[in-house]
Enzyme design. Structure first.
Site, PDB file in Angstrom:
ATOM      1  N   ARG A 262     -19.856  81.747 148.983  1.00 30.19           N
ATOM      2  CA  ARG A 262     -19.451  80.592 149.571  1.00 30.19           C
ATOM      3  C   ARG A 262     -20.167  79.939 150.553  1.00 30.19           C
ATOM      4  NH1 ARG A 262     -12.823  81.843 149.447  1.00 30.19           N
ATOM      5  NH2 ARG A 262     -12.869  82.521 147.428  1.00 30.19           N
ATOM      6  N   ARG A 277     -15.198  85.710 158.008  1.00 31.41           N
ATOM      7  CA  ARG A 277     -15.688  84.483 157.010  1.00 31.41           C
ATOM      8  C   ARG A 277     -17.304  84.681 156.686  1.00 31.41           C
ATOM      9  NH1 ARG A 277     -12.810  79.964 156.012  1.00 31.41           N
ATOM     10  NH2 ARG A 277     -11.390  80.679 157.934  1.00 31.41           N
ATOM     11  N   GLU A 349      -5.392  86.221 156.690  1.00 35.58           N
ATOM     12  CA  GLU A 349      -5.089  85.971 155.196  1.00 35.58           C
ATOM     13  C   GLU A 349      -5.933  87.148 154.562  1.00 35.58           C
ATOM     14  OE1 GLU A 349      -6.103  82.179 153.662  1.00 35.58           O
ATOM     15  OE2 GLU A 349      -6.579  83.228 151.520  1.00 35.58           O
ATOM     16  N   SER A 352      -4.487  85.223 148.528  1.00 39.59           N
ATOM     17  CA  SER A 352      -4.042  84.053 148.016  1.00 39.59           C
ATOM     18  C   SER A 352      -3.423  84.250 146.510  1.00 39.59           C
ATOM     19  CB  SER A 352      -4.941  82.838 148.509  1.00 39.59           C
ATOM     20  OG  SER A 352      -4.107  81.658 148.338  1.00 39.59           O
ATOM     21  N   ARG A 390     -12.168  91.798 154.532  1.00 44.41           N
ATOM     22  CA  ARG A 390     -11.167  91.662 155.430  1.00 44.41           C
ATOM     23  C   ARG A 390     -10.386  92.982 155.408  1.00 44.41           C
ATOM     24  NH1 ARG A 390      -9.223  85.223 154.984  1.00 44.41           N
ATOM     25  NH2 ARG A 390     -11.477  84.427 155.536  1.00 44.41           N
TER      26      ARG A 390
END
Length: 423
Positions: A262, A277, A349, A352, A390
């Site tokens: 990403r 991130r 998070e 999701s 994460r």
RNA sequence: GGAAGGGUGGCCGAGCGGUCGAAGGCGCGGCGCUGGAAACGCCGUGUGUCCCUUUAGGGGCACCGAGGGUUCAAAUCCCUCCCCUUCCGCCA
């Protein structure tokens, strides 16, 4: 893509629902409706002229076989053809406009989704586990990782620039253990493991909703017209694109480990430190392709499947239901799973889980034949099960000891050659 | 990357300018035959979109890998692209 028939039937209702997401959207619906109306009117005209052309053309064939003169009719058909071409051009351009607008309309939130502007109005659904009481100041994962020599931010940046990290030694082993652990659990639940391509064509990204609207977030290989996948959701959900499945094929459960790529455009300054991130991160993904009447119960069990990983790892977490303003583009309803980060004193998070209903299926043309023989769109769901990087960071933080060493969760020890401590 | 051959309905496979949404076979569904079944016989069986009447249906248009073009008319001819197969080259 949402159903154009819904817009035709009750535009006010669609506008009201979309306004819950974004106040700019209702005006788009008006433009679509207007274009749709004009387009259909022209289509009706084009088709009736074409019908006339077809029968005249057949006439020519018949007369020619009888050896008769056809120049008069041929001239007529040529005229019709010009008329058709002009109208068709207009129709096509209206069609293009309509489609490109439709492709930028997000999914309609389910009626059960809490209303709200942004993430501050998300609703906590449940909590699991108690954060460990530490009698010392918890260190952030990046500090622990650097001290243990398992996370190397400096060399990561040297190789790939900012937001790239090198994971080494026991860190790499832990990451691999997590991937295998997650995949094994999901496989036991009936998910089929898949190793998909990591580079896909643009229409695949259109299928799941990343394109055309989120081009900026993707890495593109210009020469080949391919994109790096931002999540395994993309190839997995598209696996049956264009197919008409049998009703008894459903539900289909898929799981996959892939890196995710990403660009993180527009998140400058956010989560700069650590591995929260990254431009490239590992994720184990869950995808379900299901009967439309079952999709909401399937969403609940999907969330449970993802939660179970955290339970087995004994990491405290909570489940949050996203409000209308925070919902992703393709989702009708989403639960986020957030794991506890002691150094930040908050939940972050790691998963999701969304029900996209028929929004992606309509773009992908994935259907099934029901018992009455009708072709119907499937519903698609996806969820992280879980974001591996994460989760690794959460393990470092939650399992840290005062001396900076990190215990390994019991569930992972068999995956790490019996090791119980990273020091 | 080079050479050759291909992409047609759930599958196999014919068609190579008009009567083709497309032969034939398999599969699937229904009916018949049968004590029941097999075999056999008959009938049906693609997708999308628009319109009309609207439980049900009727009609038009489009679709033979995708997109352009030629033609009164294209699954059929031409161009571009994608994919598959085989051979050669390269290569983990």
């Amino acid at each position: 893509m949402i159903d154009i028939r819904l817009i035709r039937k009750d535009p006010e209702r669609v506008k009201t629902i979309l306004a819950l997401r974004d106040k700019e959207l209702p005006s788009l619906i008006d433009s679509i409706l207007e274009i749709d109306c004009r387009r259909r009117e022209i289509q009706a005209r084009v088709e009736s002229i074409r019908s006339a052309r077809n029968s005249l053309s057949r006439e020519v064939g018949k007369l020619k076989r009888e050896g008769k003169d056809t120049s008069e009719i041929e001239k007529k058909v040529r005229e019709l053809k010009e008329e058709i071409e002009a109208l068709e051009k207009e129709m096509d351009s209206l069609g293009d406009d309509q489609l490109s607008m439709m492709m930028r309309i997000p999914n309609l939130p389910h009626e059960s989704v809490p209303r709200g502007e942004d993430e501050n109005e998300n609703v906590e659904v449940r909590r699991w586990g108690e954060p460990r009481r530490l009698n010392f100041e918890p260190r952030p994962h990046y500090e622990l990782g650097e001290r243990l020599g398992i996370l190397d931010f400096e060399r990561g940046a040297r190789l790939g620039g900012s937001r790239f990290t090198v994971v080494k030694g026991d860190g790499a082993l832990l990451e691999r253990a997590l991937i295998n652990f997650m995949l094994d659990r999901h496989r036991e639940k009936g998910y089929i493991e898949v190793l998909p391509p990591h580079l896909v064509r643009s229409e695949i990204l259109e299928g799941t909703g990343q394109l055309p609207k989120f081009e900026e977030d993707l890495y593109r290989c210009e020469r080949d017209g391919l994109y790096l996948i931002p999540t395994a959701e993309v190839p997995l959900t598209n696996l049956f694109r264009g197919e008409i499945l049998k009703e008894e094929d459903l539900p289909i459960y898929l799981t996959s480990y892939t890196p995710c790529y990403r660009r993180e455009a527009g998140s400058h300054g956010k989560d700069i430190r650590g591995i929260i991130r990254q431009h490239q991160f590992n994720k184990v993904e869950l995808v379900k392709i299901v009967h439309p009447e079952k999709s909401y119960e399937e969403l609940e069990s999907l969330v449970r499947d993802a939660e179970e990983i955290l339970q087995l790892l004994e990491l405290p977490y909570r489940v949050v239901e996203l409000c209308t303003g925070d919902l992703g583009f393709s989702a009708s309803k989403t639960y986020d799973i957030e794991v506890w980060f002691p150094s930040q004193g908050r939940y972050r998070e790691v998963s999701s889980c969304s029900n996209c209903e028929d929004f992606q299926a309509r773009r992908m043309k994935t259907r099934f034949k029901d018992r009455e023989g009708r072709n119907r769109l499937v519903h698609t769901l996806n969820g992280s099960g879980l974001a591996v990087g994460r989760t690794l960071a959460a393990i470092l933080e939650n399992y840290q000891r005062e001396d900076g060493t990190v215990e390994i969760p019991k569930a992972l020890r068999d995956y790490m050659g019996g090791k119980s401590l990273i020091s």
